[in-house]
Design a protein around this motif. Structure first.
Motif, short mmCIF file in Angstrom:
data_model
loop_
_atom_site.label_atom_id
_atom_site.label_comp_id
_atom_site.label_asym_id
_atom_site.label_seq_id
_atom_site.Cartn_x
_atom_site.Cartn_y
_atom_site.Cartn_z
N SER A 14 0.83 -1.20 0.00
CA SER A 14 0.00 0.00 0.00
C SER A 14 0.87 1.25 0.00
O SER A 14 1.91 1.30 0.66
CB SER A 14 -0.95 0.00 1.20
OG SER A 14 -0.23 -0.05 2.41
N LYS A 15 0.48 2.23 -0.76
CA LYS A 15 1.17 3.51 -0.90
C LYS A 15 2.69 3.36 -0.97
O LYS A 15 3.41 3.78 -0.07
CB LYS A 15 0.79 4.47 0.21
CG LYS A 15 1.25 5.89 -0.08
CD LYS A 15 0.87 6.86 1.00
CE LYS A 15 1.38 8.24 0.66
NZ LYS A 15 1.06 9.19 1.68
N SER A 16 3.15 2.78 -2.04
CA SER A 16 4.60 2.64 -2.28
C SER A 16 5.32 2.02 -1.10
O SER A 16 6.32 2.54 -0.61
CB SER A 16 5.21 4.01 -2.61
OG SER A 16 4.58 4.56 -3.73
N GLY A 79 -4.62 0.47 3.15
CA GLY A 79 -5.47 1.59 2.76
C GLY A 79 -6.94 1.24 2.84
O GLY A 79 -7.33 0.20 3.38
N SER A 107 -2.97 5.47 0.15
CA SER A 107 -2.70 6.77 -0.49
C SER A 107 -3.72 7.82 -0.07
O SER A 107 -3.35 8.95 0.20
CB SER A 107 -2.75 6.67 -2.01
OG SER A 107 -2.70 5.39 -2.48
#
Length: 158
Positions: A14-16, A79, A107
Protein backbone atom coordinates in the motif's frame (compact mmCIF):
# COMPACT_ATOMS: atom_id res chain seq x y z
CA UNK A 1 -10.72 -20.24 20.16
CA UNK A 2 -10.68 -19.26 23.79
CA UNK A 3 -9.49 -16.04 25.36
CA UNK A 4 -8.08 -13.32 23.17
CA UNK A 5 -6.28 -13.65 19.85
CA UNK A 6 -4.54 -10.82 18.03
CA UNK A 7 -4.02 -10.83 14.28
CA UNK A 8 -2.63 -8.34 11.79
CA UNK A 9 -3.49 -8.30 8.09
CA UNK A 10 -0.91 -6.19 6.29
CA UNK A 11 -0.88 -4.89 2.75
CA UNK A 12 2.87 -4.34 2.37
CA UNK A 13 2.45 -2.70 -1.03
CA UNK A 14 0.00 0.00 0.00
CA UNK A 15 1.17 3.51 -0.90
CA UNK A 16 4.60 2.64 -2.28
CA UNK A 17 5.39 0.14 0.49
CA UNK A 18 4.22 2.39 3.34
CA UNK A 19 2.30 -0.61 4.70
CA UNK A 20 5.53 -2.60 4.96
CA UNK A 21 7.37 0.27 6.67
CA UNK A 22 4.56 0.79 9.19
CA UNK A 23 4.41 -2.94 9.89
CA UNK A 24 8.17 -3.08 10.56
CA UNK A 25 7.74 -0.34 13.18
CA UNK A 26 4.76 -2.07 14.81
CA UNK A 27 6.47 -5.45 14.75
CA UNK A 28 9.60 -3.99 16.35
CA UNK A 29 7.45 -2.41 19.08
CA UNK A 30 5.58 -5.66 19.71
CA UNK A 31 8.80 -7.67 20.01
CA UNK A 32 10.19 -5.09 22.44
CA UNK A 33 7.12 -5.27 24.69
CA UNK A 34 7.70 -8.12 27.11
CA UNK A 35 4.85 -7.00 29.34
CA UNK A 36 2.07 -8.48 27.21
CA UNK A 37 1.90 -11.84 29.00
CA UNK A 38 -0.40 -14.41 27.45
CA UNK A 39 -1.10 -12.23 24.44
CA UNK A 40 0.34 -13.77 21.35
CA UNK A 41 -0.16 -12.35 17.91
CA UNK A 42 0.17 -13.53 14.36
CA UNK A 43 0.34 -11.64 11.09
CA UNK A 44 -0.45 -12.18 7.43
CA UNK A 45 0.69 -10.29 4.35
CA UNK A 46 -1.44 -9.78 1.29
CA UNK A 47 0.07 -10.41 -2.14
CA UNK A 48 -2.85 -9.80 -4.49
CA UNK A 49 -6.38 -8.38 -4.61
CA UNK A 50 -8.76 -10.56 -2.63
CA UNK A 51 -6.12 -11.85 -0.21
CA UNK A 52 -7.32 -9.69 2.71
CA UNK A 53 -10.89 -11.00 2.29
CA UNK A 54 -9.72 -14.61 2.16
CA UNK A 55 -7.53 -14.18 5.24
CA UNK A 56 -10.31 -12.45 7.19
CA UNK A 57 -12.76 -15.19 6.23
CA UNK A 58 -10.43 -17.89 7.57
CA UNK A 59 -9.65 -16.00 10.80
CA UNK A 60 -13.33 -15.36 11.56
CA UNK A 61 -14.60 -18.89 10.99
CA UNK A 62 -17.39 -19.35 13.58
CA UNK A 63 -16.07 -22.82 14.48
CA UNK A 64 -12.97 -21.15 15.97
CA UNK A 65 -15.03 -19.35 18.62
CA UNK A 66 -15.83 -22.20 21.01
CA UNK A 67 -15.93 -19.96 24.08
CA UNK A 68 -18.67 -17.30 24.11
CA UNK A 69 -16.20 -14.96 25.85
CA UNK A 70 -13.51 -15.35 23.20
CA UNK A 71 -12.37 -12.24 21.41
CA UNK A 72 -10.42 -11.49 18.28
CA UNK A 73 -8.59 -8.21 17.83
CA UNK A 74 -7.93 -7.82 14.12
CA UNK A 75 -5.62 -5.01 13.01
CA UNK A 76 -5.66 -3.94 9.37
CA UNK A 77 -2.52 -2.21 8.06
CA UNK A 78 -3.27 -0.82 4.62
CA UNK A 79 -5.47 1.59 2.76
CA UNK A 80 -9.20 1.91 2.26
CA UNK A 81 -9.18 -1.01 -0.18
CA UNK A 82 -7.53 -3.36 2.30
CA UNK A 83 -9.99 -2.35 5.02
CA UNK A 84 -12.88 -2.87 2.61
CA UNK A 85 -11.62 -6.34 1.72
CA UNK A 86 -11.27 -7.32 5.38
CA UNK A 87 -14.75 -6.06 6.23
CA UNK A 88 -16.22 -8.03 3.34
CA UNK A 89 -14.32 -11.16 4.38
CA UNK A 90 -15.48 -11.23 8.00
CA UNK A 91 -18.06 -13.89 8.71
CA UNK A 92 -21.17 -12.26 10.09
CA UNK A 93 -21.80 -15.18 12.46
CA UNK A 94 -18.61 -14.26 14.33
CA UNK A 95 -19.04 -10.48 14.45
CA UNK A 96 -19.81 -10.29 18.19
CA UNK A 97 -16.32 -11.66 18.90
CA UNK A 98 -14.37 -9.32 16.62
CA UNK A 99 -12.85 -5.89 17.11
CA UNK A 100 -11.15 -4.15 14.20
CA UNK A 101 -8.21 -1.80 14.54
CA UNK A 102 -7.50 0.17 11.37
CA UNK A 103 -3.95 1.47 10.90
CA UNK A 104 -3.95 3.69 7.79
CA UNK A 105 -1.20 3.07 5.26
CA UNK A 106 -2.88 3.93 1.97
CA UNK A 107 -2.70 6.77 -0.49
CA UNK A 108 -6.02 8.42 0.30
CA UNK A 109 -6.98 7.07 3.73
CA UNK A 110 -10.49 8.47 3.29
CA UNK A 111 -11.93 6.19 5.97
CA UNK A 112 -9.30 7.32 8.46
CA UNK A 113 -9.95 10.99 7.73
CA UNK A 114 -13.69 10.49 8.17
CA UNK A 115 -13.95 7.96 10.96
CA UNK A 116 -10.53 7.68 12.56
CA UNK A 117 -8.19 4.81 13.20
CA UNK A 118 -5.09 3.91 15.13
CA UNK A 119 -1.66 5.45 14.73
CA UNK A 120 1.16 2.89 14.63
CA UNK A 121 2.47 4.07 18.00
CA UNK A 122 -0.93 3.34 19.64
CA UNK A 123 -1.04 -0.39 18.87
CA UNK A 124 0.53 -1.48 22.17
CA UNK A 125 -1.87 0.77 24.10
CA UNK A 126 -4.86 -0.69 22.28
CA UNK A 127 -3.70 -4.24 23.01
CA UNK A 128 -3.09 -3.40 26.66
CA UNK A 129 -6.52 -1.81 26.89
CA UNK A 130 -5.37 1.76 27.55
CA UNK A 131 -6.77 3.09 24.32
CA UNK A 132 -10.23 1.93 23.29
CA UNK A 133 -11.63 1.23 19.88
CA UNK A 134 -14.70 3.23 18.98
CA UNK A 135 -17.87 1.30 18.14
CA UNK A 136 -19.18 1.60 14.59
CA UNK A 137 -22.25 0.33 12.87
CA UNK A 138 -21.71 -2.55 10.52
CA UNK A 139 -24.41 -3.45 8.02
CA UNK A 140 -24.78 -5.71 5.04
CA UNK A 141 -26.43 -4.94 1.73
CA UNK A 142 -27.52 -7.46 -0.86
CA UNK A 143 -27.93 -6.35 -4.44
CA UNK A 144 -30.04 -8.59 -6.63
CA UNK A 145 -30.55 -7.80 -10.27
CA UNK A 146 -32.71 -9.43 -12.90
CA UNK A 147 -30.39 -8.26 -15.67
CA UNK A 148 -27.41 -10.46 -16.60
CA UNK A 149 -25.05 -7.50 -16.33
CA UNK A 150 -25.93 -7.08 -12.63
CA UNK A 151 -24.59 -9.90 -10.53
CA UNK A 152 -26.06 -10.86 -7.19
CA UNK A 153 -23.71 -9.84 -4.43
CA UNK A 154 -23.57 -8.92 -0.78
CA UNK A 155 -21.33 -6.19 0.55
CA UNK A 156 -20.71 -4.92 4.05
CA UNK A 157 -20.71 -1.27 5.05
CA UNK A 158 -19.28 0.54 8.07
Amino acid sequence: MTGEKIYFIINPNSKSSLGARIWRRIHRDLKAEHYLPGREYDYFFTDAPGDASRIARILTDPDLFTDPESRLLLFVVGGDGTLNEVMNGIRMESRQHIMIGYIPAGSGNDFYRGAGGIEPGQVISVIRGFCGLQPMDYASMQVVGPVKSIRNFICYII
